[in-house]
Write a protein that holds these residues in place. Structure first.
Motif, PDB file in Angstrom:
ATOM      1  N   ALA A  45       0.634  -1.269  -0.121  1.00  0.00           N
ATOM      2  CA  ALA A  45      -0.217   0.234  -0.375  1.00  0.00           C
ATOM      3  C   ALA A  45       0.785   1.044   0.145  1.00  0.00           C
ATOM      4  CB  ALA A  45      -1.222   0.323   1.404  1.00  0.00           C
ATOM      5  N   ASN A  46       0.181   2.196  -0.490  1.00  0.00           N
ATOM      6  CA  ASN A  46       1.354   3.457  -0.894  1.00  0.00           C
ATOM      7  C   ASN A  46       0.734   4.669   0.610  1.00  0.00           C
ATOM      8  OD1 ASN A  46      -1.368   4.457  -1.498  1.00  0.00           O
ATOM      9  ND2 ASN A  46       0.245   5.267  -3.789  1.00  0.00           N
ATOM     10  N   VAL A  47      -0.275   4.681   0.766  1.00  0.00           N
ATOM     11  CA  VAL A  47      -0.286   4.827   2.001  1.00  0.00           C
ATOM     12  C   VAL A  47      -1.168   4.308   3.565  1.00  0.00           C
ATOM     13  CG1 VAL A  47      -2.865   5.603   1.322  1.00  0.00           C
ATOM     14  CG2 VAL A  47      -1.476   7.392   2.813  1.00  0.00           C
ATOM     15  N   PHE A  48      -0.894   4.769   4.961  1.00  0.00           N
ATOM     16  CA  PHE A  48      -1.438   4.120   5.865  1.00  0.00           C
ATOM     17  C   PHE A  48      -1.476   5.148   6.638  1.00  0.00           C
ATOM     18  CE2 PHE A  48       2.829   3.569   7.109  1.00  0.00           C
ATOM     19  CZ  PHE A  48       3.463   3.451   8.292  1.00  0.00           C
ATOM     20  N   SER A  49      -2.121   4.796   8.005  1.00  0.00           N
ATOM     21  CA  SER A  49      -2.753   6.064   9.304  1.00  0.00           C
ATOM     22  C   SER A  49      -2.393   5.407  10.609  1.00  0.00           C
ATOM     23  CB  SER A  49      -3.304   6.096   9.503  1.00  0.00           C
ATOM     24  OG  SER A  49      -4.476   5.225   9.411  1.00  0.00           O
ATOM     25  N   PRO A  50      -0.662   5.010  10.995  1.00  0.00           N
ATOM     26  CA  PRO A  50      -0.186   4.257  12.320  1.00  0.00           C
ATOM     27  C   PRO A  50      -0.874   5.679  13.665  1.00  0.00           C
ATOM     28  CG  PRO A  50       1.396   5.218  11.511  1.00  0.00           C
ATOM     29  CD  PRO A  50       0.212   5.367  10.130  1.00  0.00           C
ATOM     30  N   ASN A  51      -1.780   5.408  13.419  1.00  0.00           N
ATOM     31  CA  ASN A  51      -2.442   6.656  14.540  1.00  0.00           C
ATOM     32  C   ASN A  51      -3.288   5.784  16.920  1.00  0.00           C
ATOM     33  OD1 ASN A  51      -4.943   5.733  14.132  1.00  0.00           O
ATOM     34  ND2 ASN A  51      -5.362   7.695  12.694  1.00  0.00           N
ATOM     35  N   GLY A  52      -2.748   4.721  15.864  1.00  0.00           N
ATOM     36  CA  GLY A  52      -4.013   3.688  17.265  1.00  0.00           C
ATOM     37  C   GLY A  52      -5.151   3.588  17.345  1.00  0.00           C
ATOM     38  N   ASP A  53      -5.681   3.618  16.604  1.00  0.00           N
ATOM     39  CA  ASP A  53      -7.414   3.457  15.968  1.00  0.00           C
ATOM     40  C   ASP A  53      -7.900   2.236  15.941  1.00  0.00           C
ATOM     41  OD1 ASP A  53      -6.432   3.525  13.059  1.00  0.00           O
ATOM     42  OD2 ASP A  53      -8.193   5.156  12.740  1.00  0.00           O
ATOM     43  N   LYS A  55      -7.301   0.941  12.795  1.00  0.00           N
ATOM     44  CA  LYS A  55      -7.317   0.811  11.724  1.00  0.00           C
ATOM     45  C   LYS A  55      -6.183   1.173  10.927  1.00  0.00           C
ATOM     46  CE  LYS A  55     -12.239   1.711  12.693  1.00  0.00           C
ATOM     47  NZ  LYS A  55     -13.669   2.199  12.153  1.00  0.00           N
ATOM     48  N   ASN A  56      -6.200   0.106   9.770  1.00  0.00           N
ATOM     49  CA  ASN A  56      -4.560   0.519   8.933  1.00  0.00           C
ATOM     50  C   ASN A  56      -3.639   1.528   9.728  1.00  0.00           C
ATOM     51  OD1 ASN A  56      -4.284   1.020   6.081  1.00  0.00           O
ATOM     52  ND2 ASN A  56      -4.455   2.890   6.069  1.00  0.00           N
ATOM     53  N   TRP A  91       5.965  -3.280   9.297  1.00  0.00           N
ATOM     54  CA  TRP A  91       5.993  -2.204   9.333  1.00  0.00           C
ATOM     55  C   TRP A  91       4.428  -0.948  10.299  1.00  0.00           C
ATOM     56  CZ3 TRP A  91       6.452   3.146   6.729  1.00  0.00           C
ATOM     57  CH2 TRP A  91       7.572   4.278   7.302  1.00  0.00           C
ATOM     58  N   ASP A  92       5.628  -0.172  11.742  1.00  0.00           N
ATOM     59  CA  ASP A  92       3.799   0.341  12.443  1.00  0.00           C
ATOM     60  C   ASP A  92       4.255   1.718  12.712  1.00  0.00           C
ATOM     61  OD1 ASP A  92       6.302   0.700  13.738  1.00  0.00           O
ATOM     62  OD2 ASP A  92       5.511   0.163  15.331  1.00  0.00           O
ATOM     63  N   GLY A  93       5.550   2.556  10.991  1.00  0.00           N
ATOM     64  CA  GLY A  93       5.415   3.511  11.635  1.00  0.00           C
ATOM     65  C   GLY A  93       6.341   4.060  12.689  1.00  0.00           C
ATOM     66  N   SER A 127       3.113   6.631   3.122  1.00  0.00           N
ATOM     67  CA  SER A 127       2.937   8.292   3.058  1.00  0.00           C
ATOM     68  C   SER A 127       2.056   7.678   4.558  1.00  0.00           C
ATOM     69  CB  SER A 127       1.881   9.163   2.019  1.00  0.00           C
ATOM     70  OG  SER A 127       2.474   9.253   1.235  1.00  0.00           O
ATOM     71  N   ILE A 128       2.584   8.438   5.152  1.00  0.00           N
ATOM     72  CA  ILE A 128       1.940   8.371   6.853  1.00  0.00           C
ATOM     73  C   ILE A 128       0.872  10.143   7.153  1.00  0.00           C
ATOM     74  CG2 ILE A 128       2.437   8.792   8.762  1.00  0.00           C
ATOM     75  CD1 ILE A 128       5.068   7.118   8.726  1.00  0.00           C
ATOM     76  N   LEU A 129      -0.357   9.603   6.762  1.00  0.00           N
ATOM     77  CA  LEU A 129      -1.361  10.082   7.313  1.00  0.00           C
ATOM     78  C   LEU A 129      -1.709  10.099   8.533  1.00  0.00           C
ATOM     79  CD1 LEU A 129      -2.529  10.874   3.384  1.00  0.00           C
ATOM     80  CD2 LEU A 129      -0.596  11.804   4.774  1.00  0.00           C
ATOM     81  N   LYS A 130      -1.141  10.434   9.812  1.00  0.00           N
ATOM     82  CA  LYS A 130      -2.143  10.781  10.816  1.00  0.00           C
ATOM     83  C   LYS A 130      -4.022  11.483  11.135  1.00  0.00           C
ATOM     84  CE  LYS A 130       1.702   8.822  13.013  1.00  0.00           C
ATOM     85  NZ  LYS A 130       3.037   9.603  14.241  1.00  0.00           N
TER      86      LYS A 130
END
Length: 130
Positions: A45-53, A55-56, A91-93, A127-130
């Motif tokens: 994937a080219n984007v994910f959101s490692p913000n602890g919710d 999801k993704n 990878w968890d960001g 890309s990391i997008l939180k």
């Protein structure tokens, strides 16, 4: 008897002795999809959101029939922030346990197809997008 199924198949055997007693046995032969040795066999994937919710929050190499994985992720200055040789390791960001900032990271991936030993080499961005 020899069998070469094209898909996962369960075989059953029923044996009956001279006294009419029977026994049953089963075996499942699992068939992985073949890997042809081209980039379409692998997905990152080219984007994910490692913000602890929940999801993704992680990203990993997706693909069937792969072996000899080497996946490295670098920040924009070329510093290694993640490396694995295990396809199921995500990878968890983070880098050394510290969450990384939003941004674009570069990856280099090589893998070998188990079925024909062809090597797949890929480069891309995440890309990391939180």
């Amino acid at each position: 008897t020899m069998s070469s199924p094209m898909s996962t198949t369960t075989y059953s055997l029923i044996a009956i002795d001279g006294f009419g007693c029977s026994d049953t046995s089963q075996v499942t032969v699992t068939v992985e999809p073949a890997c042809s040795g081209i980039e379409k066999d692998v997905f990152v994937a080219n984007v994910f959101s490692p913000n602890g919710d929940g999801k993704n929050d992680e990203i990993k190499v997706e693909g069937k029939g792969l072996t000899a994985i080497s996946w490295s992720i670098f920040d924009r200055w070329g510093n290694l922030v993640f490396h694995t040789e295990q396809q199921n390791q995500a990878w968890d960001g983070t880098d050394k346990g510290k969450p990384l900032n939003n941004g674009t990271y570069i990856y280099i991936l090589s893998a070998t197809c188990r079925s024909n030993m062809k090597e797949i080499s890929m480069k891309g961005t995440i890309s990391i997008l939180k």
